[in-house]
Design a protein around this motif. Structure first.
Motif, PDB file in Angstrom:
ATOM      1  N   GLY A   1       0.811  -1.212   0.000  1.00  0.00           N
ATOM      2  CA  GLY A   1       0.000   0.000   0.000  1.00  0.00           C
ATOM      3  C   GLY A   1       0.845   1.264   0.000  1.00  0.00           C
ATOM      4  O   GLY A   1       0.515   2.232  -0.678  1.00  0.00           O
ATOM      5  N   LEU A   2       1.946   1.235   0.745  1.00  0.00           N
ATOM      6  CA  LEU A   2       2.817   2.413   0.766  1.00  0.00           C
ATOM      7  C   LEU A   2       3.392   2.658  -0.627  1.00  0.00           C
ATOM      8  O   LEU A   2       3.519   3.803  -1.074  1.00  0.00           O
ATOM      9  N   LEU A   3       3.721   1.557  -1.306  1.00  0.00           N
ATOM     10  CA  LEU A   3       4.240   1.679  -2.676  1.00  0.00           C
ATOM     11  C   LEU A   3       3.154   2.237  -3.603  1.00  0.00           C
ATOM     12  O   LEU A   3       3.424   3.126  -4.422  1.00  0.00           O
TER      13      LEU A   3
ATOM     14  N   VAL B   1      -5.658 -10.571  -5.837  1.00  0.00           N
ATOM     15  CA  VAL B   1      -6.512  -9.385  -5.964  1.00  0.00           C
ATOM     16  C   VAL B   1      -6.824  -8.807  -4.577  1.00  0.00           C
ATOM     17  O   VAL B   1      -6.844  -7.588  -4.394  1.00  0.00           O
ATOM     18  N   ALA B   2      -7.036  -9.701  -3.606  1.00  0.00           N
ATOM     19  CA  ALA B   2      -7.297  -9.223  -2.236  1.00  0.00           C
ATOM     20  C   ALA B   2      -6.089  -8.451  -1.700  1.00  0.00           C
ATOM     21  O   ALA B   2      -6.246  -7.400  -1.075  1.00  0.00           O
ATOM     22  N   LEU B   3      -4.908  -8.979  -1.984  1.00  0.00           N
ATOM     23  CA  LEU B   3      -3.688  -8.293  -1.551  1.00  0.00           C
ATOM     24  C   LEU B   3      -3.607  -6.914  -2.202  1.00  0.00           C
ATOM     25  O   LEU B   3      -3.295  -5.913  -1.542  1.00  0.00           O
ATOM     26  N   GLY B   4      -3.912  -6.879  -3.497  1.00  0.00           N
ATOM     27  CA  GLY B   4      -3.922  -5.596  -4.216  1.00  0.00           C
ATOM     28  C   GLY B   4      -4.968  -4.660  -3.640  1.00  0.00           C
ATOM     29  O   GLY B   4      -4.724  -3.464  -3.495  1.00  0.00           O
ATOM     30  N   GLY B   5      -6.136  -5.221  -3.294  1.00  0.00           N
ATOM     31  CA  GLY B   5      -7.208  -4.404  -2.722  1.00  0.00           C
ATOM     32  C   GLY B   5      -6.796  -3.783  -1.399  1.00  0.00           C
ATOM     33  O   GLY B   5      -6.995  -2.588  -1.172  1.00  0.00           O
ATOM     34  N   ILE B   6      -6.194  -4.614  -0.539  1.00  0.00           N
ATOM     35  CA  ILE B   6      -5.710  -4.094   0.757  1.00  0.00           C
ATOM     36  C   ILE B   6      -4.666  -3.004   0.485  1.00  0.00           C
ATOM     37  O   ILE B   6      -4.697  -1.923   1.081  1.00  0.00           O
ATOM     38  N   GLY B   7      -3.752  -3.320  -0.431  1.00  0.00           N
ATOM     39  CA  GLY B   7      -2.689  -2.361  -0.770  1.00  0.00           C
ATOM     40  C   GLY B   7      -3.262  -1.066  -1.302  1.00  0.00           C
ATOM     41  O   GLY B   7      -2.808   0.021  -0.920  1.00  0.00           O
TER      42      GLY B   7
ATOM     43  N   LYS C   1      -4.289   4.527  -0.885  1.00  0.00           N
ATOM     44  CA  LYS C   1      -5.182   5.676  -1.079  1.00  0.00           C
ATOM     45  C   LYS C   1      -5.250   6.522   0.185  1.00  0.00           C
ATOM     46  O   LYS C   1      -5.190   7.758   0.123  1.00  0.00           O
ATOM     47  N   ILE C   2      -5.360   5.840   1.334  1.00  0.00           N
ATOM     48  CA  ILE C   2      -5.413   6.573   2.610  1.00  0.00           C
ATOM     49  C   ILE C   2      -4.090   7.309   2.829  1.00  0.00           C
ATOM     50  O   ILE C   2      -4.069   8.492   3.177  1.00  0.00           O
TER      51      ILE C   2
END
Lengths: 236, 400
Positions: free
Chosen positions: B24-26, B335-341, B346-347
């Motif tokens: 997510g940071l990336l 996809v779930a990993l991407g979604g969490i990321g 975004k936050i």
């Protein structure tokens, strides 16, 4: 109505070809009737695992015949198109280590093969629960596999093998990781389940302590099986 | 049928959350990079919008006044303002410089605006506090991002200016906040030399025999006088009367004044297509690199997670699970990993954007595109793991 066990005639399996060919199975004859638990014993490299894989429709034999119930499943070639469905619906597996799916709870581990076979989740879970209670692990139905003892895990594994009521169960050294008491308990359960569900069970084992419990034993050596009448004393 | 992927994620949620946080940071950095680009484009548009001009009249054959230097005489606006279809015309100068603010320097674009009042091209269209410039000298209106407050004193070259008004979102195409001062002061600031340099220039002029001829006694004084004033501005901003096409007026000015004139679409092309073109390519490269790195990370994580479940996958296959179910399980996890990321990214991007020194504009459409890109990257990244899982032999579940 249960099917009529499993019959194997002249089963062969050759690995490789030419000079490097190895005949893992040369002539295997075996009959296991419904409700019967037979032992399959042999030293390392004798062909036990190869035979189990052939029986489990995981690898293809190179000759012979296998009949499951009334159906010829192999006769110098597979006679069944969907081997995956054959394994799912008509063959149960119990492994040396339980190999439960770590992210499913006990009930869903047992119910999974039934769900894969198309049963509604609620029906599959009910059947799983009935089996778990029959195997005295009903109280651990919501536990995760890592929360179970070795014996409990093996009983759950047996329940998983039985959930689709297969005519045959292949048990690959199911008592290897267990102490004597638990090993005997597992064999007792397999005998009970075989009689209750009229399932033919083949137990591959090295375990000296459970060998006397079989009424019939198949020895395998250099890819050839020999039948011996066992003592079967533990459950007579 | 139960969701195997969902159960696996719930079972190892800590691993997924932490991995998703890192990813997510990336993704957050990627969104910020896109936001920086959008901010640059917005800065360029804001500069045009805030100038209030329909036409920019600049030195012939230059891309001025923002993309190239432009210098035209400061009396040209008179002839332009009386042309048919011209509502108003005003001189303007732009000078990017370091402005002293207490102990620190503020990089700002100083804009010289012609006398006339609000509404004239070049003037700040609105204020957030204070008043517009009313005196001809030494008053300033500053963008709030400069850090100046009402009553503050600004030193520009040798002169002190008092901040009488504050405005907002008045920035150069480079994102530097603007300071508006009277045109005459700005012209002086652009060309005014220090006293020593002026003395030097006068001495050199006096020593030049071409300007200091015995037979022409007034010539030297005339030359020196011409050197001490600055009759140039960077551009004339023109507002077109309703009912006239800016392109027609621009054509008239080009024809009669022999100057280059840009309409708004042309100026937008210069600002976005030329001025920030290199920066946008640079950001584009970063976005590609970040996308590739994200894909590599997702692929590595999913591949590692899959390899850790080889035995379970063999068992699943042995008991009759289809390849499609196993592939879908891995795909769902990716996809779930991407979604969490994406959620974490975004936050992170939303909360960190205001702290960036340059304007970061996070467009909702970019977020949607980013989410689609993340999902696609995750799907592609899961292929390696799916291939590995499909190669697993169910016989591996059986000993021997």
């Amino acid at each position: 109505m249960a099917e009529k066990g499993i019959r194997i005639r002249g089963l062969k399996k050759r690995y490789g070809s030419g000079d490097t060919a190895v005949d893992a199975l040369k002539k295997v004859d075996m009959t296991v009737t419904p409700g019967e638990v037979v032992g399959l014993i042999g030293p390392s490299g004798s062909g036990k695992s190869t035979l189990l894989k052939c029986l489990g429709a995981v690898i293809e034999p190179t000759g012979g015949q296998m009949v499951l119930g009334d159906h010829i499943i192999y006769d110098d070639g597979w006679k069944v198109k969907d081997l995956r469905a054959l394994r799912r619906d008509r063959i149960g597996f119990v492994f040396q280590a339980p190999y439960l799916i770590p992210f499913l709870d006990v009930t869903d581990n047992v119910a999974l093969p039934a769900m894969l076979a198309g049963s509604p989740n609620s029906d599959a879970r009910k059947r799983a629960m009935d089996l778990l209670q029959a195997l005295d692990v009903g109280h651990r139905a919501k536990a995760m596999p890592t929360q179970l003892s070795g014996g409990e895990q093996q009983r759950v594994s047996i329940a998983r093998g039985l959930v689709n009521r297969p005519p045959v169960i292949l048990a690959d050294e199911p008592t290897a990781p267990l102490d004597s008491e638990r090993a005997m308990a597992v064999i007792r359960i397999l005998n009970n389940m075989a009689q209750k569900f009229e399932t033919a069970i083949i137990v591959v084992t090295h375990d000296e302590k459970i060998i006397p419990t079989f009424k019939r034993i198949y020895h395998i050596r250099d890819g050839v099986t020999y039948e011996e009448k066992g003592k079967g004393r533990a459950f007579e | 049928m139960i969701s195997l992927a969902g159960r696996d994620i719930l079972h190892t949620w800590g691993k997924f959350i932490f991995t998703g946080f890192g990813l997510g940071l990336l993704i957050g950095v990627t969104l910020i990079m896109a936001g920086v680009y959008r901010g640059m484009v917005d800065d360029a548009k804001v500069l045009m919008d805030n100038s209030g001009a329909d036409l920019w009249v600049v030195q012939k054959d230059t891309l001025g006044p923002y993309a190239e230097s432009s210098s035209i005489y400061d009396d040209l606006w008179r002839g332009i303002s009386i042309m048919t279809g011209v509502a108003r015309a005003a001189n303007v100068t732009y000078l990017t410089m370091q402005v002293r603010h207490g102990d620190r320097d503020v990089r700002a674009m100083v804009s010289g605006i012609a006398a006339g009042g609000p509404g004239l091209p070049g003037w700040p269209p609105y204020l957030v506090s204070g008043r517009q410039i009313t005196r001809g000298h030494y008053e300033a209106v500053a963008d709030i991002a400069t850090g100046f407050r009402l009553g503050d004193s600004i030193q520009i070259r040798r002169n002190q200016f008092t901040v009488v008004g504050l405005t907002r979102r008045m920035v150069s195409s480079g994102g530097d906040p603007m300071i508006f001062i009277p045109l005459k002061d700005a012209q002086e600031a652009q060309f005014l030399k220090d006293s020593y340099a002026i003395r030097q220039q006068r001495r050199r002029t006096a020593e030049n025999p071409a300007f200091n001829r015995p037979g022409v006694p007034g010539l030297l004084d005339a030359v020196i006088a011409s050197q001490s004033v600055n009759p140039f501005v960077n551009a004339v901003l023109v507002q077109v009367e309703n009912g006239h096409r800016p392109e027609d007026i621009a054509q008239q000015i080009r024809k009669w004044k022999r100057l280059t004139v840009y309409t708004r679409p042309q100026m937008e092309r210069i600002l976005i297509g030329k001025l920030i073109a290199t920066s946008s390519k640079q950001i584009g490269m970063f976005l590609v690199i970040l996308a590739v790195v994200s894909a590599a990370i997702v692929a590595f994580i999913i591949y590692t997670l899959t390899l850790g479940k080889i035995r379970e996958i063999a068992v699943l296959k042995l008991i009759g699970t289809t390849n499609r179910t196993i592939a879908f399980m891995i795909l769902q996890q990716a996809v779930a990993l991407g979604g969490i990321g994406f959620v974490v990214g975004k936050i992170a991007a939303t909360f960190s954007a205001p702290f960036f020194p340059k304007y970061v504009l996070l467009e909702p459409l970019d977020s949607v595109s980013g989410f689609i890109a993340v999902v696609l990257i995750c799907i592609i990244s899961s292929i390696i793991a799916i291939r590995a899982a499909l190669k697993v032999d169910p016989a591996e579940a059986i000993g021997g």
